[in-house]
Design a protein around this motif. Sequence first.
Motif, PDB file in Angstrom:
ATOM      1  N   GLY A  49      36.081  32.299  43.276  1.00 45.81           N
ATOM      2  CA  GLY A  49      37.125  32.001  42.548  1.00 45.81           C
ATOM      3  C   GLY A  49      36.638  31.365  41.115  1.00 45.81           C
ATOM      4  O   GLY A  49      35.481  31.342  40.878  1.00 45.81           O
ATOM      5  N   PRO A  50      37.522  31.271  40.221  1.00 41.55           N
ATOM      6  CA  PRO A  50      39.103  31.207  40.587  1.00 41.55           C
ATOM      7  C   PRO A  50      39.891  32.437  40.753  1.00 41.55           C
ATOM      8  O   PRO A  50      39.389  33.438  40.028  1.00 41.55           O
ATOM      9  CB  PRO A  50      39.696  30.229  39.206  1.00 41.55           C
ATOM     10  CG  PRO A  50      38.472  30.654  38.184  1.00 41.55           C
ATOM     11  CD  PRO A  50      37.249  30.791  38.806  1.00 41.55           C
ATOM     12  N   PHE A  51      40.908  32.681  41.181  1.00 41.10           N
ATOM     13  CA  PHE A  51      41.742  33.451  41.535  1.00 41.10           C
ATOM     14  C   PHE A  51      42.983  33.454  40.830  1.00 41.10           C
ATOM     15  O   PHE A  51      43.492  32.305  40.550  1.00 41.10           O
ATOM     16  CB  PHE A  51      41.911  33.622  43.073  1.00 41.10           C
ATOM     17  CG  PHE A  51      40.708  33.524  43.923  1.00 41.10           C
ATOM     18  CD1 PHE A  51      39.893  35.091  43.795  1.00 41.10           C
ATOM     19  CD2 PHE A  51      40.164  32.620  44.801  1.00 41.10           C
ATOM     20  CE1 PHE A  51      38.692  35.073  44.638  1.00 41.10           C
ATOM     21  CE2 PHE A  51      39.100  32.941  45.413  1.00 41.10           C
ATOM     22  CZ  PHE A  51      38.451  33.839  45.371  1.00 41.10           C
ATOM     23  N   THR A  52      43.591  34.713  40.573  1.00 41.63           N
ATOM     24  CA  THR A  52      45.075  34.585  39.678  1.00 41.63           C
ATOM     25  C   THR A  52      46.053  34.813  40.654  1.00 41.63           C
ATOM     26  O   THR A  52      45.922  35.310  41.907  1.00 41.63           O
ATOM     27  CB  THR A  52      44.873  35.701  38.623  1.00 41.63           C
ATOM     28  OG1 THR A  52      44.823  37.020  39.406  1.00 41.63           O
ATOM     29  CG2 THR A  52      43.720  35.591  37.715  1.00 41.63           C
ATOM     30  N   LEU A  53      47.286  34.355  40.353  1.00 40.31           N
ATOM     31  CA  LEU A  53      48.470  34.552  41.136  1.00 40.31           C
ATOM     32  C   LEU A  53      48.662  36.049  41.436  1.00 40.31           C
ATOM     33  O   LEU A  53      48.978  36.489  42.429  1.00 40.31           O
ATOM     34  CB  LEU A  53      49.724  33.793  40.621  1.00 40.31           C
ATOM     35  CG  LEU A  53      50.894  33.996  41.403  1.00 40.31           C
ATOM     36  CD1 LEU A  53      50.840  33.659  42.882  1.00 40.31           C
ATOM     37  CD2 LEU A  53      51.914  33.164  40.783  1.00 40.31           C
ATOM     38  N   ASP A  54      48.683  36.804  40.287  1.00 39.53           N
ATOM     39  CA  ASP A  54      48.886  38.078  40.269  1.00 39.53           C
ATOM     40  C   ASP A  54      47.988  38.955  41.314  1.00 39.53           C
ATOM     41  O   ASP A  54      48.320  39.751  42.061  1.00 39.53           O
ATOM     42  CB  ASP A  54      48.813  38.762  38.854  1.00 39.53           C
ATOM     43  CG  ASP A  54      50.100  38.626  38.151  1.00 39.53           C
ATOM     44  OD1 ASP A  54      51.183  38.228  38.650  1.00 39.53           O
ATOM     45  OD2 ASP A  54      49.948  38.768  36.901  1.00 39.53           O
ATOM     46  N   GLY A  55      46.694  38.418  41.179  1.00 34.86           N
ATOM     47  CA  GLY A  55      45.626  39.117  42.137  1.00 34.86           C
ATOM     48  C   GLY A  55      45.846  38.754  43.745  1.00 34.86           C
ATOM     49  O   GLY A  55      45.894  39.655  44.462  1.00 34.86           O
ATOM     50  N   GLU A  56      46.526  37.492  43.829  1.00 33.19           N
ATOM     51  CA  GLU A  56      46.707  37.235  45.162  1.00 33.19           C
ATOM     52  C   GLU A  56      47.738  38.010  45.677  1.00 33.19           C
ATOM     53  O   GLU A  56      47.667  38.320  47.000  1.00 33.19           O
ATOM     54  CB  GLU A  56      46.885  35.452  45.370  1.00 33.19           C
ATOM     55  CG  GLU A  56      45.584  34.871  44.939  1.00 33.19           C
ATOM     56  CD  GLU A  56      44.307  34.755  46.050  1.00 33.19           C
ATOM     57  OE1 GLU A  56      43.795  36.119  45.892  1.00 33.19           O
ATOM     58  OE2 GLU A  56      43.869  33.976  46.265  1.00 33.19           O
ATOM     59  N   ARG A  57      48.780  38.107  44.767  1.00 30.16           N
ATOM     60  CA  ARG A  57      50.043  38.946  45.485  1.00 30.16           C
ATOM     61  C   ARG A  57      49.576  40.404  45.858  1.00 30.16           C
ATOM     62  O   ARG A  57      50.145  40.786  46.766  1.00 30.16           O
ATOM     63  CB  ARG A  57      50.998  38.666  44.100  1.00 30.16           C
ATOM     64  CG  ARG A  57      51.876  37.493  43.935  1.00 30.16           C
ATOM     65  CD  ARG A  57      52.591  37.576  42.609  1.00 30.16           C
ATOM     66  NE  ARG A  57      53.118  36.291  42.304  1.00 30.16           N
ATOM     67  CZ  ARG A  57      53.717  36.113  40.871  1.00 30.16           C
ATOM     68  NH1 ARG A  57      53.314  36.660  40.003  1.00 30.16           N
ATOM     69  NH2 ARG A  57      54.417  34.931  40.887  1.00 30.16           N
TER      70      ARG A  57
ATOM     71  N   THR B 258      41.630  27.917  43.876  1.00 34.70           N
ATOM     72  CA  THR B 258      42.006  28.776  45.114  1.00 34.70           C
ATOM     73  C   THR B 258      43.380  28.739  45.357  1.00 34.70           C
ATOM     74  O   THR B 258      43.716  29.372  46.616  1.00 34.70           O
ATOM     75  CB  THR B 258      41.096  28.646  46.428  1.00 34.70           C
ATOM     76  OG1 THR B 258      41.011  27.287  46.701  1.00 34.70           O
ATOM     77  CG2 THR B 258      39.556  28.956  46.077  1.00 34.70           C
TER      78      THR B 258
ATOM     79  N   PRO C  24      46.293  29.429  43.986  1.00 29.22           N
ATOM     80  CA  PRO C  24      47.194  30.594  43.902  1.00 29.22           C
ATOM     81  C   PRO C  24      47.567  31.562  45.343  1.00 29.22           C
ATOM     82  O   PRO C  24      48.826  32.043  45.332  1.00 29.22           O
ATOM     83  CB  PRO C  24      46.685  31.646  42.917  1.00 29.22           C
ATOM     84  CG  PRO C  24      45.781  30.689  42.182  1.00 29.22           C
ATOM     85  CD  PRO C  24      45.175  29.622  42.959  1.00 29.22           C
ATOM     86  N   LYS C  25      46.846  31.611  46.283  1.00 26.58           N
ATOM     87  CA  LYS C  25      46.990  32.062  47.573  1.00 26.58           C
ATOM     88  C   LYS C  25      48.227  31.364  48.219  1.00 26.58           C
ATOM     89  O   LYS C  25      49.018  32.045  48.844  1.00 26.58           O
ATOM     90  CB  LYS C  25      45.832  32.134  48.273  1.00 26.58           C
ATOM     91  CG  LYS C  25      45.131  30.828  48.820  1.00 26.58           C
ATOM     92  CD  LYS C  25      43.925  30.967  49.560  1.00 26.58           C
ATOM     93  CE  LYS C  25      43.455  29.634  49.733  1.00 26.58           C
ATOM     94  NZ  LYS C  25      42.016  29.481  50.426  1.00 26.58           N
TER      95      LYS C  25
END
Length: 254
Positions: free
Chosen positions: A173-181, A202, A204-205
């Motif tokens: 991370g950090p992770f993005t919301l679009d990436g987790e979607r 982490t 956004p998941k």
Amino acid sequence: MHVLILGGTTEARRLAELLHGTPGLKLTSSLAGRVATPRLPPGETRVGGFGGAEGLAAWLRDHAVDAVVDATHPFAGTISFNAAQAAATSHVPLLALRRPGWVPVAGDRWHEVASLGEAARALPALGRRVFLTTGRMGLDAFTGLDDLWFLVRSVDAPEPPHPPRMEVLLDRGPFTLDGERELLRHHRIDVLVTKDSGGAATAPKLTAAREARLPVVVVRRPPVPEGVPVLPDPGTAAEWVRHHLGQGPFRGTG
């Protein structure tokens, strides 16, 4: 004054950055060595264990440590309890720096459990394609779930034993919301497993799972050892250290 930061977290690195260069302060950050390529903080660093509470107490005495900040991961329970025992034995002030845990909001379908083993027992009733974000340690808890498929995300590759049907995603991370979607959609995930690590990197998941109306198994974090003051952010922890250095008042609550 010599301050030991038990680190390996974003908060520990930020605390080291805030304290680095403070007049009269020697700073040592200790990393467990579980990540192959850790992000090193400023100042001196050491890697590896101390040899339990007795070994840590000896290290504090041998290196004339005046204060300890336990800024380890919220689930690094063993080192936290060793630190509490070592600090008490050595009569060294100890602070726990802990990011706040996550809090469920409207629309979340959380199933809170006390351990990875309890999480594994809950999974068959919740889904068949599991996004497992609890790190590379402890995967043996899920080895008996032959009918489930796991996407395991971790910084370094996990070692056996682990679930028989598993794909590993090496990422940090950090992770993005679009990436987790997209990850949930692409892998057809129908249940998420996570530890209550807290923090934004982490989180956004959890939002992506809420939007997809997926159940989320959340492993509760272990408690901080009794009697150890707790602060939630590096800025206040730095103030605590400077107060013990005699460089100003401490207005926090730790």
